[in-house]
Design an enzyme around this catalytic site. Structure first.
Site, mmCIF file in Angstrom:
data_model
loop_
_atom_site.group_PDB
_atom_site.id
_atom_site.type_symbol
_atom_site.label_atom_id
_atom_site.label_comp_id
_atom_site.label_asym_id
_atom_site.label_seq_id
_atom_site.Cartn_x
_atom_site.Cartn_y
_atom_site.Cartn_z
ATOM 1 N N LYS A 1 156.150 41.946 32.487
ATOM 2 C CA LYS A 1 154.784 42.350 32.835
ATOM 3 C C LYS A 1 153.794 41.297 32.355
ATOM 4 O O LYS A 1 154.144 40.389 31.589
ATOM 5 C CB LYS A 1 154.461 43.697 32.190
ATOM 6 C CG LYS A 1 154.480 43.667 30.663
ATOM 7 C CD LYS A 1 154.163 45.021 30.064
ATOM 8 C CE LYS A 1 154.162 44.950 28.534
ATOM 9 N NZ LYS A 1 153.777 46.229 27.919
ATOM 10 N N TYR B 1 128.780 25.573 17.369
ATOM 11 C CA TYR B 1 127.693 26.547 17.347
ATOM 12 C C TYR B 1 127.514 27.198 15.980
ATOM 13 O O TYR B 1 128.486 27.592 15.336
ATOM 14 C CB TYR B 1 127.945 27.642 18.386
ATOM 15 C CG TYR B 1 127.874 27.160 19.811
ATOM 16 C CD1 TYR B 1 126.710 26.591 20.316
ATOM 17 C CD2 TYR B 1 128.980 27.273 20.645
ATOM 18 C CE1 TYR B 1 126.647 26.156 21.630
ATOM 19 C CE2 TYR B 1 128.922 26.845 21.966
ATOM 20 C CZ TYR B 1 127.752 26.279 22.451
ATOM 21 O OH TYR B 1 127.683 25.843 23.757
#
Length: 395
Positions: free
Chosen positions: A38, A270
């Site tokens: 999956k 940042y």
């Protein structure tokens, strides 16, 4: 290699998939093995990993979504295949026509499957799921007798075949947790109820990777190997990949986009959460949270650059992050290895999981589509001495 692959790549070692499947089969020799592919094979590529797992003896494949199962069929897989996450109105008819085992957890789903089987003119392959204590999908024990009886009526009418009864553990990755024994006991009760209803499923299964590794009494007829086939331990309590005889399949690496000298006191990324302690060299790795690099690993994510472990300096940005090389030399174009098997001293996905406060499953599964998968085979490399990409390997 194409231009995109020069920025970064996730190298997927299909020989490691085969090796892991063989190792896991050896832990449960009396049960068949389902390779769970999956979420695009936990980020590794479902089709290629499914083929490798089949080559190593996986008798079943497992997916969550119907679309994932259909993609495997479209790629040519004709073996036993199960899909378990369904919602009302799901494509039951197509699943029946493509010979996919579907999971049913309640009367609403059973009714939809029966209607689809009538429309297709052929019986559905159904696996009934019981909730033994996980609290997600699955029929509650109080409703189980009704569901199994209704399924047997539909089976007698030729509308379906109950091929399996199954469940899922909540805490198998915590050996000794009291819920494990409680769920196993509830599963035995559910099997007895199904048998009393007249059902004779081909496979009974509850074991995921951690139960496969630690709980032989839970193996029954089939074990579901998910994270284990990708070479990642399900939890530290179960052991490391090396302890378990598993080899990590994915190696994530990127070409340095920039290397430059900066003075002391220079803010990085940042918010300036990191400031250089003195004159130093900064290297820019062109991967960020848009590629699946966890922002929670800002300041802690490990990277092998210029022969040494470094950590992310400052915040992980959308497309890039910085590492401080100190006084060590490097050049743009040199390779940074975020994680791999650890053979070259590089970090592993499990190291990133620790740095980000998460699990190894999330680290590999979240690597995004901007990072091409390049399929290699270490068995070929061992014979030729070259890291050979397989034909059609970039995806």
């Amino acid at each position: 290699m194409n231009e995109t692959a020069k920025r970064a790549r996730a190298a997927i070692d299909l020989a490691a998939v085969r090796s892991n499947v063989r190792a896991l089969r050896g832990r449960a020799p009396r049960a068949e093995l389902m390779a769970v592919v999956k979420s695009d094979g936990y980020g590794h590529g479902a089709v290629r990993c499914a083929r490798a797992a089949r080559e190593a003896g996986a008798g079943w494949l497992g997916t969550a979504l119907p679309e994932e199962a259909f993609a495997l069929r479209a790629a040519g897989d004709t073996g036993r295949l199960m899909c378990w996450l369904w919602t009302p109105g799901g494509p039951w008819g197509r699943a029946i026509e493509e010979d996919v085992d579907v999971s049913v957890s309640g009367l609403w789903a059973l009714g939809e499957v029966v209607d689809a089987a009538r429309g297709c003119g052929r019986p559905a392959r159904v696996q009934l799921k019981v909730d033994t204590g996980l609290g997600r999908n699955g029929c509650q024990p109080a409703d189980w007798a009704e569901l199994t009886s209704a399924a047997r009526v539909a089976e007698a009418a030729g509308l379906l075949k109950v091929t399996g009864v199954w469940s899922h553990f909540a805490c198998a990755d915590e050996p000794g947790h009291p819920s494990v024994a409680a769920q196993l006991a509830e599963f035995h009760r559910a099997l007895a109820v199904a048998e009393e209803a007249g059902l004779r499923p081909e496979v009974r299964h509850i074991a995921n990777t951690p139960a496969l590794l630690t709980l032989p009494e839970a193996h029954f007829d089939l074990v579901r190997a998910g994270i284990g086939i990708y070479g990642i331990s399900p939890a530290p309590e179960v052991g490391t990949s090396q302890d378990l005889g598993l080899r990590p399949v994915m190696t994530l690496e990127a070409s340095l986009a920039s290397v430059k000298r900066v003075p002391g006191g220079h803010g990085v990324s940042y918010g300036h959460l990191y400031t250089t302690p003195g004159e130093t060299t900064l290297a820019l790795v062109p991967l960020g949270y848009a590629d699946g690099i966890p922002r929670h690993a800002s300041g802690s994510g490990p990277v092998l650059v210029a022969g040494k472990w470094r950590t992310v300096a400052g915040r992980v940005a959308m497309d890039q992050f910085v590492v401080d090389l100190g006084g060590d030399p490097a050049a743009a174009g040199e390779m940074a290895v975020l994680f791999g098997p650890g053979d070259r001293g590089e970090p592993t996905a499990e190291d990133w999981a620790v740095a980000a406060g998460t699990i190894g499953y999330e680290i590999v599964t979240r690597i995004g589509s901007r990072v091409p998968r390049v399929y290699v085979d270490s068995e070929v490399r061992d014979r030729t001495g070259e890291d050979t990409a397989l034909t059609g390997g970039v995806a």
